[in-house]
Motif scaffolding. Structure first.
Motif, PDB file in Angstrom:
ATOM      1  N   PHE A 361       1.378   1.554  57.779  1.00  0.00           N
ATOM      2  CA  PHE A 361       0.437   0.504  58.165  1.00  0.00           C
ATOM      3  C   PHE A 361      -0.532   1.052  59.201  1.00  0.00           C
ATOM      4  CE2 PHE A 361       4.161   0.138  60.903  1.00  0.00           C
ATOM      5  CZ  PHE A 361       3.639  -0.067  62.176  1.00  0.00           C
ATOM      6  N   THR A 362      -1.662   0.363  59.349  1.00  0.00           N
ATOM      7  CA  THR A 362      -2.685   0.785  60.314  1.00  0.00           C
ATOM      8  C   THR A 362      -2.861  -0.228  61.440  1.00  0.00           C
ATOM      9  OG1 THR A 362      -4.386  -0.207  58.903  1.00  0.00           O
ATOM     10  CG2 THR A 362      -3.950   2.165  58.618  1.00  0.00           C
ATOM     11  N   ALA A 363      -2.854  -1.532  61.118  1.00  0.00           N
ATOM     12  CA  ALA A 363      -3.070  -2.569  62.139  1.00  0.00           C
ATOM     13  C   ALA A 363      -1.915  -2.578  63.138  1.00  0.00           C
ATOM     14  CB  ALA A 363      -3.199  -3.932  61.471  1.00  0.00           C
ATOM     15  N   PRO A 364      -2.180  -2.888  64.393  1.00  0.00           N
ATOM     16  CA  PRO A 364      -1.137  -2.861  65.430  1.00  0.00           C
ATOM     17  C   PRO A 364      -0.020  -3.873  65.161  1.00  0.00           C
ATOM     18  CG  PRO A 364      -3.324  -2.922  66.421  1.00  0.00           C
ATOM     19  CD  PRO A 364      -3.516  -3.203  64.970  1.00  0.00           C
ATOM     20  N   VAL A 365       1.221  -3.454  65.449  1.00  0.00           N
ATOM     21  CA  VAL A 365       2.400  -4.331  65.392  1.00  0.00           C
ATOM     22  C   VAL A 365       3.093  -4.246  66.749  1.00  0.00           C
ATOM     23  CG1 VAL A 365       4.637  -4.780  64.331  1.00  0.00           C
ATOM     24  CG2 VAL A 365       2.700  -4.068  62.909  1.00  0.00           C
ATOM     25  N   ARG A 366       3.338  -5.404  67.359  1.00  0.00           N
ATOM     26  CA  ARG A 366       3.913  -5.425  68.704  1.00  0.00           C
ATOM     27  C   ARG A 366       5.429  -5.568  68.636  1.00  0.00           C
ATOM     28  NH1 ARG A 366       1.958  -6.274  73.784  1.00  0.00           N
ATOM     29  NH2 ARG A 366      -0.132  -6.643  72.930  1.00  0.00           N
ATOM     30  N   VAL A 367       6.133  -4.820  69.509  1.00  0.00           N
ATOM     31  CA  VAL A 367       7.586  -4.908  69.673  1.00  0.00           C
ATOM     32  C   VAL A 367       7.871  -5.227  71.137  1.00  0.00           C
ATOM     33  CG1 VAL A 367       9.779  -3.676  69.605  1.00  0.00           C
ATOM     34  CG2 VAL A 367       8.094  -3.309  67.794  1.00  0.00           C
ATOM     35  N   ASN A 368       8.609  -6.301  71.386  1.00  0.00           N
ATOM     36  CA  ASN A 368       8.934  -6.710  72.751  1.00  0.00           C
ATOM     37  C   ASN A 368      10.423  -6.490  73.037  1.00  0.00           C
ATOM     38  OD1 ASN A 368       6.328  -7.695  73.554  1.00  0.00           O
ATOM     39  ND2 ASN A 368       6.682  -9.468  72.219  1.00  0.00           N
ATOM     40  N   VAL A 369      10.741  -6.059  74.250  1.00  0.00           N
ATOM     41  CA  VAL A 369      12.116  -5.857  74.707  1.00  0.00           C
ATOM     42  C   VAL A 369      12.348  -6.712  75.941  1.00  0.00           C
ATOM     43  CG1 VAL A 369      13.823  -4.204  75.550  1.00  0.00           C
ATOM     44  CG2 VAL A 369      12.143  -3.494  73.833  1.00  0.00           C
ATOM     45  N   SER A 370      13.418  -7.503  75.921  1.00  0.00           N
ATOM     46  CA  SER A 370      13.717  -8.386  77.052  1.00  0.00           C
ATOM     47  C   SER A 370      15.221  -8.518  77.227  1.00  0.00           C
ATOM     48  CB  SER A 370      13.088  -9.770  76.821  1.00  0.00           C
ATOM     49  OG  SER A 370      13.601 -10.350  75.626  1.00  0.00           O
ATOM     50  N   ASN A 371      15.627  -9.126  78.347  1.00  0.00           N
ATOM     51  CA  ASN A 371      17.058  -9.352  78.592  1.00  0.00           C
ATOM     52  C   ASN A 371      17.599 -10.414  77.636  1.00  0.00           C
ATOM     53  OD1 ASN A 371      17.112  -7.557  80.750  1.00  0.00           O
ATOM     54  ND2 ASN A 371      16.602  -9.132  82.245  1.00  0.00           N
ATOM     55  N   ASN A 372      18.788 -10.165  77.098  1.00  0.00           N
ATOM     56  CA  ASN A 372      19.462 -11.152  76.246  1.00  0.00           C
ATOM     57  C   ASN A 372      20.575 -11.801  77.072  1.00  0.00           C
ATOM     58  OD1 ASN A 372      20.770 -12.647  74.337  1.00  0.00           O
ATOM     59  ND2 ASN A 372      20.934 -10.999  72.832  1.00  0.00           N
ATOM     60  N   THR A 373      20.178 -12.735  77.914  1.00  0.00           N
ATOM     61  CA  THR A 373      21.152 -13.349  78.817  1.00  0.00           C
ATOM     62  C   THR A 373      22.146 -14.235  78.070  1.00  0.00           C
ATOM     63  OG1 THR A 373      19.547 -15.109  79.251  1.00  0.00           O
ATOM     64  CG2 THR A 373      19.633 -13.290  80.819  1.00  0.00           C
ATOM     65  N   ASP A 374      21.734 -14.766  76.920  1.00  0.00           N
ATOM     66  CA  ASP A 374      22.639 -15.648  76.167  1.00  0.00           C
ATOM     67  C   ASP A 374      23.910 -14.909  75.762  1.00  0.00           C
ATOM     68  OD1 ASP A 374      20.944 -17.791  76.353  1.00  0.00           O
ATOM     69  OD2 ASP A 374      19.940 -17.392  74.446  1.00  0.00           O
ATOM     70  N   LYS A 375      23.753 -13.676  75.311  1.00  0.00           N
ATOM     71  CA  LYS A 375      24.926 -12.912  74.884  1.00  0.00           C
ATOM     72  C   LYS A 375      25.812 -12.562  76.072  1.00  0.00           C
ATOM     73  CE  LYS A 375      26.300  -9.153  71.826  1.00  0.00           C
ATOM     74  NZ  LYS A 375      25.832  -8.051  70.945  1.00  0.00           N
ATOM     75  N   ALA A 376      25.190 -12.229  77.199  1.00  0.00           N
ATOM     76  CA  ALA A 376      25.963 -11.932  78.412  1.00  0.00           C
ATOM     77  C   ALA A 376      26.731 -13.165  78.881  1.00  0.00           C
ATOM     78  CB  ALA A 376      25.039 -11.418  79.511  1.00  0.00           C
ATOM     79  N   VAL A 377      26.080 -14.335  78.821  1.00  0.00           N
ATOM     80  CA  VAL A 377      26.744 -15.585  79.201  1.00  0.00           C
ATOM     81  C   VAL A 377      27.947 -15.838  78.310  1.00  0.00           C
ATOM     82  CG1 VAL A 377      26.501 -18.099  79.221  1.00  0.00           C
ATOM     83  CG2 VAL A 377      24.721 -16.672  80.248  1.00  0.00           C
ATOM     84  N   GLU A 378      27.789 -15.626  77.012  1.00  0.00           N
ATOM     85  CA  GLU A 378      28.896 -15.841  76.078  1.00  0.00           C
ATOM     86  C   GLU A 378      30.070 -14.910  76.383  1.00  0.00           C
ATOM     87  OE1 GLU A 378      29.475 -18.171  73.735  1.00  0.00           O
ATOM     88  OE2 GLU A 378      27.691 -19.083  74.617  1.00  0.00           O
ATOM     89  N   SER A 379      29.774 -13.672  76.721  1.00  0.00           N
ATOM     90  CA  SER A 379      30.841 -12.712  77.047  1.00  0.00           C
ATOM     91  C   SER A 379      31.612 -13.167  78.285  1.00  0.00           C
ATOM     92  CB  SER A 379      30.253 -11.316  77.281  1.00  0.00           C
ATOM     93  OG  SER A 379      29.649 -10.820  76.112  1.00  0.00           O
ATOM     94  N   ILE A 380      30.896 -13.617  79.310  1.00  0.00           N
ATOM     95  CA  ILE A 380      31.560 -14.078  80.530  1.00  0.00           C
ATOM     96  C   ILE A 380      32.350 -15.351  80.250  1.00  0.00           C
ATOM     97  CG2 ILE A 380      31.154 -14.956  82.866  1.00  0.00           C
ATOM     98  CD1 ILE A 380      28.716 -13.071  82.999  1.00  0.00           C
ATOM     99  N   LYS A 381      31.786 -16.264  79.460  1.00  0.00           N
ATOM    100  CA  LYS A 381      32.494 -17.502  79.093  1.00  0.00           C
ATOM    101  C   LYS A 381      33.789 -17.194  78.349  1.00  0.00           C
ATOM    102  CE  LYS A 381      30.393 -20.874  77.165  1.00  0.00           C
ATOM    103  NZ  LYS A 381      29.500 -21.592  76.217  1.00  0.00           N
ATOM    104  N   ASP A 382      33.719 -16.266  77.411  1.00  0.00           N
ATOM    105  CA  ASP A 382      34.924 -15.906  76.643  1.00  0.00           C
ATOM    106  C   ASP A 382      35.999 -15.348  77.561  1.00  0.00           C
ATOM    107  OD1 ASP A 382      33.736 -16.721  74.315  1.00  0.00           O
ATOM    108  OD2 ASP A 382      33.164 -14.711  73.654  1.00  0.00           O
ATOM    109  N   PHE A 383      35.581 -14.522  78.512  1.00  0.00           N
ATOM    110  CA  PHE A 383      36.548 -13.931  79.439  1.00  0.00           C
ATOM    111  C   PHE A 383      37.192 -14.996  80.321  1.00  0.00           C
ATOM    112  CE2 PHE A 383      37.389 -11.949  83.637  1.00  0.00           C
ATOM    113  CZ  PHE A 383      38.450 -11.145  83.244  1.00  0.00           C
ATOM    114  N   VAL A 384      36.385 -15.912  80.835  1.00  0.00           N
ATOM    115  CA  VAL A 384      36.916 -16.986  81.677  1.00  0.00           C
ATOM    116  C   VAL A 384      37.855 -17.876  80.875  1.00  0.00           C
ATOM    117  CG1 VAL A 384      36.288 -19.072  82.966  1.00  0.00           C
ATOM    118  CG2 VAL A 384      34.997 -16.961  83.306  1.00  0.00           C
ATOM    119  N   THR A 385      37.503 -18.128  79.607  1.00  0.00           N
ATOM    120  CA  THR A 385      38.375 -18.939  78.749  1.00  0.00           C
ATOM    121  C   THR A 385      39.735 -18.270  78.570  1.00  0.00           C
ATOM    122  OG1 THR A 385      36.496 -19.881  77.547  1.00  0.00           O
ATOM    123  CG2 THR A 385      38.637 -19.947  76.444  1.00  0.00           C
ATOM    124  N   LYS A 386      39.731 -16.965  78.338  1.00  0.00           N
ATOM    125  CA  LYS A 386      40.993 -16.236  78.183  1.00  0.00           C
ATOM    126  C   LYS A 386      41.808 -16.292  79.475  1.00  0.00           C
ATOM    127  CE  LYS A 386      39.307 -12.997  74.688  1.00  0.00           C
ATOM    128  NZ  LYS A 386      38.893 -11.594  74.411  1.00  0.00           N
TER     129      LYS A 386
END
Length: 598
Positions: A361-386
């Motif tokens: 392709f020739t036209a620009p395509v943008r890729v964004n990178v950001s924090n995925n806090t939702d997944k981190a929250v789920e990991s902490i929630k799972d640990f607290v549940t255990k």
């Protein structure tokens, strides 16, 4: 032993002794009940240890950076480019344009077959005339060792097939188990009309058919012959221009196949080798295609010459792979944030972000990178549940009601109850065996302390659980369960994920410097060790832990008591036997006296 009593006295001596022994066995039943209670207690300890160990193992993921520094990436057009961000990637935006994907080198052969189509599964030797380019054989000497005949037979196989018939000996000698030798004249045409002194050797398979039956344990004497084979070499290069080789002197990959191998065998061997070529035969076009598994311009260090160097008449003449037909692989070219660059592969990494090109392709395509806090929250929630599930189970065991009136059932008691009644009785008898247990109570207290204590040495602003929205339940019946404010936890992860990670997983020399999870793992490990000292493991012997030694002592008491009961029962029988004899003598004397007064 059969005992019969009461003939003289008319008393049921057997029942009397049985009743007396019931009283004598009461202390033994007490010991056995105590042993059963100890075994139940041991098993309950081990079950708690299993839960603690599982929690400790699951907590390991909470010490990893990938649990907290989760990154997500999004592409404006995934049909053109996709991306995956690692934990080391920074929050950023990338623009890709003027993309030309990398291609792999390939070579397509001419038509392989003549008038007869090649069968991929048949041996090269059996269809050598089917190749339009012919098949040139090489030969090597095979030293055939003596062959011992396993059973009476007329057929024996040599070690190799695809034999050069003219190199076979004129005679093959067979020696029977008595040492007598018989010579057989060799034929290679066919087995029809085979004489008793002849042997047909099939050059294609190496199978020998004798004109007479060979008896078990006979020996076919060894001899030398030539076998036909083909060989070729392929040279490919890695991204640094270094030859992929098994021949360091000549810098190439060598292949060799005897005539019994099929074209399928040849193709499969090439595909599974480290030469990095994917080969296949298309029966529709009758052509073979070689394709580099890796994309890019992969040549030698000079940057010239073929990317798949083919040597040997089997490749160039038999399989019709012309070196000049090679279509060279090319590197991917693209601009990223305005920087023109190239890569060998369509998948490449920039600053912790893995990009995969899907199309040109020739036209620009943008890729964004950001924090995925939702997944981190789920990991902490799972640990607290255990954790909450674990302390609920431990609290339940340490506060479980103890029914002291319900002892383990003896065999006699069990016989008087139904299965359901016995099950309900044992349920109460097992209850409360770990009530107020000092090891579990201490472990629970230590785990609670691990959560509530501040973590020193954190450079960020979050040093306690309450700072990130994790608090203790206000319901005292929950006995230390944790509650999560997801909104506050997510805000903390978005604001300072490093500080949140340190709060849970920071390492340090002292307990106060260690993160919550590391403290928990150490506390759980300490509790597990103490329980093992008391209740052991399933693989330990009874001498290795406290309850096991108690069980061993009780087994000794039971053994001694049972021996004493045997002696007591014998004594009772001796006493009643003596009484019976005395009564019998008294009766005899009475009868004798009565005769005098008659």
């Amino acid at each position: 032993m059969v005992r019969i009593g009461g003939l003289a006295s008319g008393m049921d001596i057997d029942q009397i002794v049985s009743d007396l022994m019931k009283a004598e066995r009461m202390p033994l039943d007490k010991i056995k009940q105590k042993k059963q209670t100890t075994e139940w207690q041991r098993d309950q300890y081990r079950e708690m240890n299993r839960l603690l160990t599982e929690f400790r193992d699951s907590a390991f993921n909470m010490t990893l950076q990938s649990t907290y520094m989760v990154k997500s990436s999004s592409s404006a057009d995934e049909s053109k480019v996709t991306a995956t961000a690692t934990t080391s990637a920074g929050n950023a935006s990338y623009t890709l344009s003027n993309v030309t994907m990398a291609t792999a080198a390939k070579n397509i052969s001419g038509a392989v077959s003549g008038t007869t189509k090649i069968d991929l599964s048949k041996s090269l030797w059996s269809q050598q005339s089917a190749f339009s380019g012919g098949l040139t054989w090489q030969t090597k000497t095979i030293n055939q060792s003596a062959i011992t005949v396993a059973s009476d037979t007329t057929k024996v196989s040599l070690g190799k097939g695809a034999i050069e018939a003219s190199t076979l000996p004129g005679q093959i000698v067979v020696k029977d188990k008595d040492g007598n030798e018989t010579s057989y004249s060799v034929r290679t045409d066919n087995a029809t009309g085979l004489g008793t002194d002849q042997v047909f050797v099939d050059p294609a398979t190496g199978e020998m058919t004798f004109g007479t039956q060979l008896v078990k344990d006979s020996t076919v004497q060894g001899f030398d012959y030539e076998q036909n084979y083909v060989s070729f070499a392929i040279t490919t290069y890695d991204e640094n221009g270094k030859a992929i080789e098994d021949d360091q002197k000549n810098g190439k990959m060598n292949f060799e196949f005897d005539g019994t191998k099929s074209l399928n065998d040849v193709i499969s061997t090439i595909n599974n080798s480290k030469v990095g070529i994917s080969a296949f035969y298309d029966s529709g076009t009758d052509k073979i295609m070689f394709t580099r598994k890796d994309t890019g311009s992969l040549t030698d260090a000079s940057g010239t010459g073929p990317q798949m160097k083919l040597e040997g008449t089997f490749l160039t003449q038999t399989l019709k792979l012309d070196q000049t037909n090679e279509q060279s692989g090319t590197d991917a070219t693209f601009e990223i944030n305005g920087l023109q660059t190239t890569r060998k592969s369509n998948t490449f990494t920039v600053s912790g972000v893995s990009f995969t090109l899907q199309d040109n392709f020739t036209a620009p395509v943008r890729v964004n990178v950001s924090n995925n806090t939702d997944k981190a929250v789920e990991s902490i929630k799972d640990f607290v549940t255990k954790y909450n599930e674990l302390i609920a189970t431990l609290n339940g065991k340490t506060t479980e009601e103890r029914y002291r009136d319900y002892s383990p059932l003896t065999d006699a008691q069990r016989e008087s109850l139904t299965d359901k009644q016995a099950e309900q009785w044992e349920e109460k008898a097992k209850s409360g065996l770990l009530k107020n247990d000092s090891i579990l109570s201490s472990g629970l207290n230590q785990m609670r302390s691990n959560w509530y204590s501040a973590v020193s040495g954190i450079t960020g602003e979050f040093k306690q659980l309450t700072n990130i929205g994790i608090t203790t339940s206000t319901n005292y019946m929950d006995r230390g369960k944790l509650v999560i404010n997801e909104t506050k936890l997510k805000e903390a992860l978005e604001k300072d994920p490093q500080s949140v990670m340190d709060l849970f997983s920071k390492n340090g020399e002292t307990t106060s410097e260690k993160g919550i999870v590391r403290r928990l793992r150490e506390s759980v490990a300490d509790t597990v060790s103490k329980i093992e000292q008391r209740a052991g493991r399933s693989t330990w012997t009874n001498t290795q832990f406290v309850l096991g030694r108690n069980l061993r002592d009780m087994d000794d008491q039971i053994s001694r008591f049972e021996s004493r009961l045997v002696q007591v029962e014998d004594r009772y029988w001796r006493q009643f036997t003596a009484m019976e004899k005395a009564i019998q003598n008294s009766n005899a004397q009475s009868m004798q006296l009565s005769q005098y007064f008659a």
